[in-house]
Design a protein around this motif. Structure first.
Motif, PDB file in Angstrom:
ATOM      1  N   ARG A   1       0.844  -1.184   0.000  1.00  0.00           N
ATOM      2  CA  ARG A   1       0.000   0.000   0.000  1.00  0.00           C
ATOM      3  C   ARG A   1       0.884   1.240   0.000  1.00  0.00           C
ATOM      4  NH1 ARG A   1      -4.607  -0.387   4.289  1.00  0.00           N
ATOM      5  NH2 ARG A   1      -5.025   1.561   3.221  1.00  0.00           N
ATOM      6  N   PRO A   2       0.724   2.134  -0.964  1.00  0.00           N
ATOM      7  CA  PRO A   2       1.621   3.300  -1.030  1.00  0.00           C
ATOM      8  C   PRO A   2       1.318   4.367   0.015  1.00  0.00           C
ATOM      9  CG  PRO A   2       0.037   3.387  -2.809  1.00  0.00           C
ATOM     10  CD  PRO A   2      -0.172   2.071  -2.117  1.00  0.00           C
ATOM     11  N   VAL A   3       0.252   4.197   0.776  1.00  0.00           N
ATOM     12  CA  VAL A   3      -0.094   5.218   1.761  1.00  0.00           C
ATOM     13  C   VAL A   3       0.927   5.241   2.904  1.00  0.00           C
ATOM     14  CG1 VAL A   3      -1.866   5.897   3.429  1.00  0.00           C
ATOM     15  CG2 VAL A   3      -2.538   5.059   1.181  1.00  0.00           C
ATOM     16  N   ILE A   4       1.396   4.085   3.307  1.00  0.00           N
ATOM     17  CA  ILE A   4       2.313   4.009   4.448  1.00  0.00           C
ATOM     18  C   ILE A   4       3.628   4.750   4.175  1.00  0.00           C
ATOM     19  CG2 ILE A   4       3.634   2.434   5.920  1.00  0.00           C
ATOM     20  CD1 ILE A   4       1.281   0.453   5.552  1.00  0.00           C
ATOM     21  N   PRO A   5       4.298   4.533   3.018  1.00  0.00           N
ATOM     22  CA  PRO A   5       5.528   5.315   2.774  1.00  0.00           C
ATOM     23  C   PRO A   5       5.266   6.812   2.597  1.00  0.00           C
ATOM     24  CG  PRO A   5       5.481   3.391   1.368  1.00  0.00           C
ATOM     25  CD  PRO A   5       4.162   3.473   2.031  1.00  0.00           C
TER      26      PRO A   5
ATOM     27  N   VAL B   1      10.977   7.220  -4.666  1.00  0.00           N
ATOM     28  CA  VAL B   1      11.063   5.776  -4.854  1.00  0.00           C
ATOM     29  C   VAL B   1       9.684   5.131  -4.740  1.00  0.00           C
ATOM     30  CG1 VAL B   1      12.026   3.655  -3.872  1.00  0.00           C
ATOM     31  CG2 VAL B   1      13.467   5.652  -4.181  1.00  0.00           C
ATOM     32  N   THR B   2       8.851   5.614  -3.833  1.00  0.00           N
ATOM     33  CA  THR B   2       7.494   5.085  -3.710  1.00  0.00           C
ATOM     34  C   THR B   2       6.675   5.391  -4.958  1.00  0.00           C
ATOM     35  OG1 THR B   2       7.601   5.382  -1.331  1.00  0.00           O
ATOM     36  CG2 THR B   2       5.424   5.066  -2.278  1.00  0.00           C
ATOM     37  N   ALA B   3       6.812   6.593  -5.474  1.00  0.00           N
ATOM     38  CA  ALA B   3       6.089   6.937  -6.701  1.00  0.00           C
ATOM     39  C   ALA B   3       6.590   6.111  -7.874  1.00  0.00           C
ATOM     40  CB  ALA B   3       6.245   8.423  -6.994  1.00  0.00           C
ATOM     41  N   ASP B   4       7.866   5.786  -7.876  1.00  0.00           N
ATOM     42  CA  ASP B   4       8.409   4.953  -8.939  1.00  0.00           C
ATOM     43  C   ASP B   4       7.843   3.537  -8.892  1.00  0.00           C
ATOM     44  OD1 ASP B   4      10.239   4.377 -11.123  1.00  0.00           O
ATOM     45  OD2 ASP B   4      11.389   3.232  -9.642  1.00  0.00           O
ATOM     46  N   THR B   5       7.677   3.001  -7.698  1.00  0.00           N
ATOM     47  CA  THR B   5       7.149   1.634  -7.598  1.00  0.00           C
ATOM     48  C   THR B   5       5.658   1.568  -7.887  1.00  0.00           C
ATOM     49  OG1 THR B   5       6.821   1.888  -5.226  1.00  0.00           O
ATOM     50  CG2 THR B   5       8.900   0.914  -5.959  1.00  0.00           C
TER      51      THR B   5
ATOM     52  N   ARG C   1       5.087   2.425 -12.182  1.00  0.00           N
ATOM     53  CA  ARG C   1       6.189   1.901 -12.974  1.00  0.00           C
ATOM     54  C   ARG C   1       5.858   1.838 -14.462  1.00  0.00           C
ATOM     55  NH1 ARG C   1      10.794  -1.019 -11.426  1.00  0.00           N
ATOM     56  NH2 ARG C   1      10.000  -0.824  -9.340  1.00  0.00           N
ATOM     57  N   ALA C   2       4.610   1.674 -14.824  1.00  0.00           N
ATOM     58  CA  ALA C   2       4.246   1.528 -16.231  1.00  0.00           C
ATOM     59  C   ALA C   2       4.374   2.840 -17.004  1.00  0.00           C
ATOM     60  CB  ALA C   2       2.817   1.004 -16.346  1.00  0.00           C
ATOM     61  N   VAL C   3       4.245   3.962 -16.333  1.00  0.00           N
ATOM     62  CA  VAL C   3       4.278   5.257 -17.020  1.00  0.00           C
ATOM     63  C   VAL C   3       5.712   5.634 -17.402  1.00  0.00           C
ATOM     64  CG1 VAL C   3       3.702   7.688 -16.822  1.00  0.00           C
ATOM     65  CG2 VAL C   3       2.220   5.982 -15.776  1.00  0.00           C
ATOM     66  N   LEU C   4       6.571   5.743 -16.435  1.00  0.00           N
ATOM     67  CA  LEU C   4       7.981   6.088 -16.665  1.00  0.00           C
ATOM     68  C   LEU C   4       8.841   5.097 -15.877  1.00  0.00           C
ATOM     69  CD1 LEU C   4       7.894   9.958 -16.291  1.00  0.00           C
ATOM     70  CD2 LEU C   4       8.226   8.685 -18.391  1.00  0.00           C
ATOM     71  N   PRO C   5       9.460   4.146 -16.537  1.00  0.00           N
ATOM     72  CA  PRO C   5      10.219   3.139 -15.795  1.00  0.00           C
ATOM     73  C   PRO C   5      11.492   3.714 -15.176  1.00  0.00           C
ATOM     74  CG  PRO C   5      10.425   2.783 -18.152  1.00  0.00           C
ATOM     75  CD  PRO C   5       9.436   3.876 -17.960  1.00  0.00           C
ATOM     76  N   HIS C   6      11.650   3.497 -13.886  1.00  0.00           N
ATOM     77  CA  HIS C   6      12.834   3.841 -13.090  1.00  0.00           C
ATOM     78  C   HIS C   6      13.150   5.333 -13.051  1.00  0.00           C
ATOM     79  CE1 HIS C   6      13.549  -0.386 -12.709  1.00  0.00           C
ATOM     80  NE2 HIS C   6      13.608  -0.542 -14.022  1.00  0.00           N
ATOM     81  N   SER C   7      12.209   6.187 -13.340  1.00  0.00           N
ATOM     82  CA  SER C   7      12.503   7.621 -13.278  1.00  0.00           C
ATOM     83  C   SER C   7      12.622   8.105 -11.835  1.00  0.00           C
ATOM     84  CB  SER C   7      11.437   8.419 -14.013  1.00  0.00           C
ATOM     85  OG  SER C   7      10.172   8.233 -13.386  1.00  0.00           O
ATOM     86  N   GLY C   8      11.832   7.554 -10.927  1.00  0.00           N
ATOM     87  CA  GLY C   8      11.914   7.954  -9.531  1.00  0.00           C
ATOM     88  C   GLY C   8      13.238   7.573  -8.909  1.00  0.00           C
TER      89      GLY C   8
END
Length: 120
Positions: A2-6, A46-50, A53-60
């Motif tokens: 869940r991305p809310v925790i980070p 890093v959380t936004a990157d994970t 991931r489909a939009v911009l790979p590894h940009s975060g």
């Protein structure tokens, strides 16, 4: 995951860093608070990157790497300034730093304050 925790953790870290910058008097602790804020930004990147991931790979992750390099440069310059401040003033208290006049480099004393009304 869940991305809310980070995101909440990063917000708390950033808030703690802002509090440290605003409340601390010691220049080293202010630098540590700035580093805490930069690490909170890294966690968000890093959380936004994970999560996207489909939009911009590894940009975060790439942006996080740039922030780490920026933080290393900031610490190098910041500690050099703090060491020079300690050599000149024998204190690292941020409140004791005059922002208008600098001491005489030869004697190390403060310049004499000249009253413009008395000089006339």
């Amino acid at each position: 995951m869940r991305p809310v925790i980070p995101y909440v953790t990063a917000a708390l870290l950033f808030g703690l860093g802002v509090y440290g910058v605003l409340r601390r008097r010691n220049a080293v602790l202010v630098l540590m608070s700035v580093e805490l804020m930069l690490n909170a930004v890294n966690l968000i990147l890093v959380t936004a990157d994970t999560t996207a991931r489909a939009v911009l790979p590894h940009s975060g992750q790439v942006f996080a790497l740039f922030v780490i390099v920026l933080a290393a440069a900031e610490i190098g310059v910041g500690l050099a300034i703090v060491l020079q401040l300690y050599r000149l003033r024998a204190t690292v208290a941020v409140d004791d730093v005059p922002l208008t006049e600098s001491p005489d480099p030869v004697t190390g004393r403060e310049p004499a304050v000249v009253d413009s009304e008395a000089g006339r």
